[in-house]
Design a protein around this motif. Sequence first.
Motif, PDB file in Angstrom:
ATOM      1  N   LYS A  47      50.565  47.765  44.322  1.00 28.98           N
ATOM      2  CA  LYS A  47      50.224  48.034  45.733  1.00 28.98           C
ATOM      3  C   LYS A  47      51.497  48.129  46.576  1.00 28.98           C
ATOM      4  CE  LYS A  47      45.776  45.652  45.375  1.00 28.98           C
ATOM      5  NZ  LYS A  47      44.998  44.472  45.722  1.00 28.98           N
ATOM      6  N   SER A 155      36.327  37.985  34.702  1.00 30.32           N
ATOM      7  CA  SER A 155      37.143  38.349  33.539  1.00 30.32           C
ATOM      8  C   SER A 155      38.557  38.726  33.940  1.00 30.32           C
ATOM      9  CB  SER A 155      36.500  39.535  32.818  1.00 30.32           C
ATOM     10  OG  SER A 155      36.297  40.580  33.765  1.00 30.32           O
ATOM     11  N   GLY A 156      38.846  38.755  35.235  1.00 35.06           N
ATOM     12  CA  GLY A 156      40.181  39.118  35.696  1.00 35.06           C
ATOM     13  C   GLY A 156      41.150  37.954  35.548  1.00 35.06           C
ATOM     14  N   ALA A 157      42.419  38.245  35.789  1.00 37.46           N
ATOM     15  CA  ALA A 157      43.447  37.216  35.609  1.00 37.46           C
ATOM     16  C   ALA A 157      43.228  36.047  36.577  1.00 37.46           C
ATOM     17  CB  ALA A 157      44.824  37.827  35.800  1.00 37.46           C
ATOM     18  N   VAL A 158      42.913  36.340  37.847  1.00 33.38           N
ATOM     19  CA  VAL A 158      42.628  35.261  38.803  1.00 33.38           C
ATOM     20  C   VAL A 158      41.257  34.657  38.501  1.00 33.38           C
ATOM     21  CG1 VAL A 158      42.305  34.659  41.235  1.00 33.38           C
ATOM     22  CG2 VAL A 158      44.021  36.364  40.604  1.00 33.38           C
ATOM     23  N   SER A 178      32.349  43.161  33.309  1.00 29.13           N
ATOM     24  CA  SER A 178      31.752  44.169  32.441  1.00 29.13           C
ATOM     25  C   SER A 178      31.116  43.469  31.244  1.00 29.13           C
ATOM     26  CB  SER A 178      32.823  45.126  31.913  1.00 29.13           C
ATOM     27  OG  SER A 178      33.412  45.832  32.964  1.00 29.13           O
ATOM     28  N   ASN A 181      32.966  41.791  28.380  1.00 26.12           N
ATOM     29  CA  ASN A 181      33.686  40.527  28.614  1.00 26.12           C
ATOM     30  C   ASN A 181      32.757  39.321  28.757  1.00 26.12           C
ATOM     31  OD1 ASN A 181      36.332  41.581  28.568  1.00 26.12           O
ATOM     32  ND2 ASN A 181      36.071  42.390  30.646  1.00 26.12           N
ATOM     33  N   TYR A 195      28.357  43.314  37.085  1.00 25.30           N
ATOM     34  CA  TYR A 195      28.338  43.800  38.476  1.00 25.30           C
ATOM     35  C   TYR A 195      27.675  45.175  38.490  1.00 25.30           C
ATOM     36  CZ  TYR A 195      32.855  45.752  36.816  1.00 25.30           C
ATOM     37  OH  TYR A 195      33.841  46.379  36.100  1.00 25.30           O
ATOM     38  N   THR A 217      37.249  37.913  43.818  1.00 31.73           N
ATOM     39  CA  THR A 217      38.572  38.429  43.430  1.00 31.73           C
ATOM     40  C   THR A 217      38.535  39.952  43.335  1.00 31.73           C
ATOM     41  OG1 THR A 217      38.297  38.490  41.012  1.00 31.73           O
ATOM     42  CG2 THR A 217      38.838  36.355  41.981  1.00 31.73           C
ATOM     43  N   ILE A 240      40.021  36.924  48.015  1.00 34.97           N
ATOM     44  CA  ILE A 240      41.448  37.266  47.992  1.00 34.97           C
ATOM     45  C   ILE A 240      41.642  38.778  48.112  1.00 34.97           C
ATOM     46  CG2 ILE A 240      42.198  35.255  46.675  1.00 34.97           C
ATOM     47  CD1 ILE A 240      42.261  37.151  44.165  1.00 34.97           C
ATOM     48  N   VAL A 253      42.057  34.608  51.960  1.00 37.33           N
ATOM     49  CA  VAL A 253      43.290  33.852  51.713  1.00 37.33           C
ATOM     50  C   VAL A 253      44.321  34.734  51.016  1.00 37.33           C
ATOM     51  CG1 VAL A 253      42.243  31.553  51.672  1.00 37.33           C
ATOM     52  CG2 VAL A 253      42.399  32.849  49.547  1.00 37.33           C
ATOM     53  N   ARG A 264      48.614  26.170  47.307  1.00 41.87           N
ATOM     54  CA  ARG A 264      49.292  26.876  46.219  1.00 41.87           C
ATOM     55  C   ARG A 264      50.465  26.058  45.676  1.00 41.87           C
ATOM     56  NH1 ARG A 264      48.364  33.274  46.966  1.00 41.87           N
ATOM     57  NH2 ARG A 264      46.326  33.098  47.911  1.00 41.87           N
ATOM     58  N   HIS A 304      40.976  48.273  32.800  1.00 44.84           N
ATOM     59  CA  HIS A 304      40.683  46.886  33.197  1.00 44.84           C
ATOM     60  C   HIS A 304      41.110  45.978  32.056  1.00 44.84           C
ATOM     61  CE1 HIS A 304      36.991  47.848  35.986  1.00 44.84           C
ATOM     62  NE2 HIS A 304      38.069  48.497  36.332  1.00 44.84           N
TER      63      HIS A 304
HETATM   64  N1  LIG Z   1      45.171  37.475  48.221  1.00 48.09           N
HETATM   65  C1  LIG Z   1      45.933  37.003  47.251  1.00 48.09           C
HETATM   66  O1  LIG Z   1      46.653  36.031  47.412  1.00 48.09           O
HETATM   67  C2  LIG Z   1      45.893  37.652  45.892  1.00 48.09           C
HETATM   68  C3  LIG Z   1      46.583  37.062  44.827  1.00 48.09           C
HETATM   69  C4  LIG Z   1      46.445  37.628  43.554  1.00 48.09           C
HETATM   70  C5  LIG Z   1      45.692  38.783  43.376  1.00 48.09           C
HETATM   71  N2  LIG Z   1      45.090  39.351  44.470  1.00 48.09           N
HETATM   72  C6  LIG Z   1      44.261  40.569  44.311  1.00 48.09           C
HETATM   73  O2  LIG Z   1      43.060  40.170  43.656  1.00 48.09           O
HETATM   74  C7  LIG Z   1      42.584  41.223  42.836  1.00 48.09           C
HETATM   75  C8  LIG Z   1      42.340  40.714  41.406  1.00 48.09           C
HETATM   76  O3  LIG Z   1      43.589  40.417  40.790  1.00 48.09           O
HETATM   77  P1  LIG Z   1      43.647  40.120  39.211  1.00 48.09           P
HETATM   78  O4  LIG Z   1      45.083  39.963  38.850  1.00 48.09           O
HETATM   79  O5  LIG Z   1      42.686  39.043  38.843  1.00 48.09           O
HETATM   80  O6  LIG Z   1      43.111  41.531  38.662  1.00 48.09           O
HETATM   81  P2  LIG Z   1      42.530  41.915  37.233  1.00 48.09           P
HETATM   82  O7  LIG Z   1      43.032  40.984  36.190  1.00 48.09           O
HETATM   83  O8  LIG Z   1      42.783  43.363  37.074  1.00 48.09           O
HETATM   84  O9  LIG Z   1      40.937  41.656  37.355  1.00 48.09           O
HETATM   85  C9  LIG Z   1      40.068  42.540  37.986  1.00 48.09           C
HETATM   86  C10 LIG Z   1      38.633  41.988  37.887  1.00 48.09           C
HETATM   87  O10 LIG Z   1      37.770  42.817  38.692  1.00 48.09           O
HETATM   88  C11 LIG Z   1      36.661  43.209  37.914  1.00 48.09           C
HETATM   89  N3  LIG Z   1      36.233  44.509  38.416  1.00 48.09           N
HETATM   90  C12 LIG Z   1      36.837  45.712  38.272  1.00 48.09           C
HETATM   91  N4  LIG Z   1      36.133  46.667  38.935  1.00 48.09           N
HETATM   92  C13 LIG Z   1      35.078  46.031  39.518  1.00 48.09           C
HETATM   93  C14 LIG Z   1      33.974  46.469  40.340  1.00 48.09           C
HETATM   94  N5  LIG Z   1      33.819  47.734  40.709  1.00 48.09           N
HETATM   95  N6  LIG Z   1      33.091  45.526  40.752  1.00 48.09           N
HETATM   96  C15 LIG Z   1      33.211  44.241  40.393  1.00 48.09           C
HETATM   97  N7  LIG Z   1      34.228  43.767  39.623  1.00 48.09           N
HETATM   98  C16 LIG Z   1      35.131  44.659  39.193  1.00 48.09           C
HETATM   99  C17 LIG Z   1      37.154  43.261  36.488  1.00 48.09           C
HETATM  100  O11 LIG Z   1      36.043  43.129  35.605  1.00 48.09           O
HETATM  101  P3  LIG Z   1      35.934  43.898  34.162  1.00 48.09           P
HETATM  102  O12 LIG Z   1      37.341  44.170  33.673  1.00 48.09           O
HETATM  103  O13 LIG Z   1      35.192  42.915  33.293  1.00 48.09           O
HETATM  104  O14 LIG Z   1      35.172  45.155  34.435  1.00 48.09           O
HETATM  105  C18 LIG Z   1      38.047  42.003  36.477  1.00 48.09           C
HETATM  106  O15 LIG Z   1      37.238  40.864  36.321  1.00 48.09           O
HETATM  107  C19 LIG Z   1      43.612  42.346  42.958  1.00 48.09           C
HETATM  108  O16 LIG Z   1      43.165  43.247  43.964  1.00 48.09           O
HETATM  109  C20 LIG Z   1      44.867  41.633  43.425  1.00 48.09           C
HETATM  110  O17 LIG Z   1      45.749  42.468  44.119  1.00 48.09           O
HETATM  111  C21 LIG Z   1      45.158  38.818  45.719  1.00 48.09           C
END
Ligand SMILES: NC(=O)c1ccc[n+]([C@@H]2O[C@H](COP(=O)([O-])OP(=O)(O)OC[C@H]3O[C@@H](n4cnc5c(N)ncnc54)[C@H](OP(=O)(O)O)[C@@H]3O)[C@@H](O)[C@H]2O)c1
Length: 313
Positions: A47, A155-158, A178, A181, A195, A217, A240, A253, A264, A304
């Motif tokens: 981003k 299933s995402g990293a957060v 999905s 996962n 979802y 997330t 987030i 947040v 944090r 993903h």
């Molecule tokens: N505000 C903050 O402090 C902060 C900090 C860290 C990250 N973030 C943001 O938080 C987001 C997640 O980060 P991450 O590192 O966890 O990403 P990530 O590992 O890529 O995880 C993305 C998650 O979203 C799910 N997903 C994808 N498309 C979707 C949809 N259309 N509807 C519902 N779920 C969907 C994926 O599920 P499947 O793969 O199972 O489909 C996966 O569980 C990012 O946008 C990142 O920039 C914000």
Amino acid sequence: MARKIIATAYGDPAEVLELVDEEPPRPGPGHVLVETKAIGVNPADAKIVRGTMGGDESKLPLPIGFEAAGVVAAVGDGAVLPDGPLAVGDEVIVYRASGAYADRVLADLTAVHRRPESLDVEHAAGLLLVGVTAADLIGTAGVTADDVVLVHGGSGAVGAITIQLARSAGATVIATASPRNHDHLRALGAIPIAYGDGLLDRIREVSPAPVTVALDTVGTDEAIDASLALVDNPGKIVSIAAFGRASDGIVLVNGSTPESKSLRAEAVDGLIADAAAGELVTEVAKTFPLADAATALTELETSHPRGKFVLIP
Ligand SMILES: NC(=O)c1ccc[n+]([C@@H]2O[C@H](COP(=O)([O-])OP(=O)(O)OC[C@H]3O[C@@H](n4cnc5c(N)ncnc54)[C@H](OP(=O)(O)O)[C@@H]3O)[C@@H](O)[C@H]2O)c1
């Protein structure tokens, strides 16, 4: 010479990222120079490169990357952590770094944490940004054993860490992902659901009691609308990612408020200890050479992956 990735402009990573050589920086007082062994890749990196988080031309060329693991290569005066002085050769994690996409990173002492031997460099490099974010979600919502917690993007990293922290607090957890996962979500202790269309009905079907907390997330309207329909108190919906939905009364947040900052900072030592002890499970999806950072960012945006992408210098 040291090598680092910079963004020469805002735009497509494949077009604007460059690998450049520079004299290794020298650490001043309260700083160390870390030779990186693994570098965490995060959606925020993409981003930032694209200018989604601000396109200030005066900041170019931009250093990229917030976290890495490696070894101390040089120390400035007063390089002492609470448990003793840092020395050349010490294994460390750097978070929050500036310009971690590099083989040498200059780090302020507040960003340097010792890496236990049982936590390998690749997992260590991708642990803290997502880990402290998950801890912020849990802490801001005040999750307790009485809660039924809905995690969007489990299933995402957060999301995967958020599930584990909520389960450690004793909460019941429902998480979206999905279908491929869903076994993974079950292994983390969550009730999995897909979802997409019909989300609200599926949540109501599987939930053993009313949902009391929603942790988002993902940031889609679908996730926020379902959360608002289920959780009586919008102050217990914490996101987030849904920064366009603040007017709905949900809590956003991003580490910028004093509360978010302190949640944090307080989480770091516990995350490292739990990951090192195998009590907190994280995954590394794929590694890329540092020179292929643009490919890693593009793949992260278009696939993903379950788990983190990590760059190897
Ligand atoms: N505000 C903050 O402090 C902060 C900090 C860290 C990250 N973030 C943001 O938080 C987001 C997640 O980060 P991450 O590192 O966890 O990403 P990530 O590992 O890529 O995880 C993305 C998650 O979203 C799910 N997903 C994808 N498309 C979707 C949809 N259309 N509807 C519902 N779920 C969907 C994926 O599920 P499947 O793969 O199972 O489909 C996966 O569980 C990012 O946008 C990142 O920039 C914000």
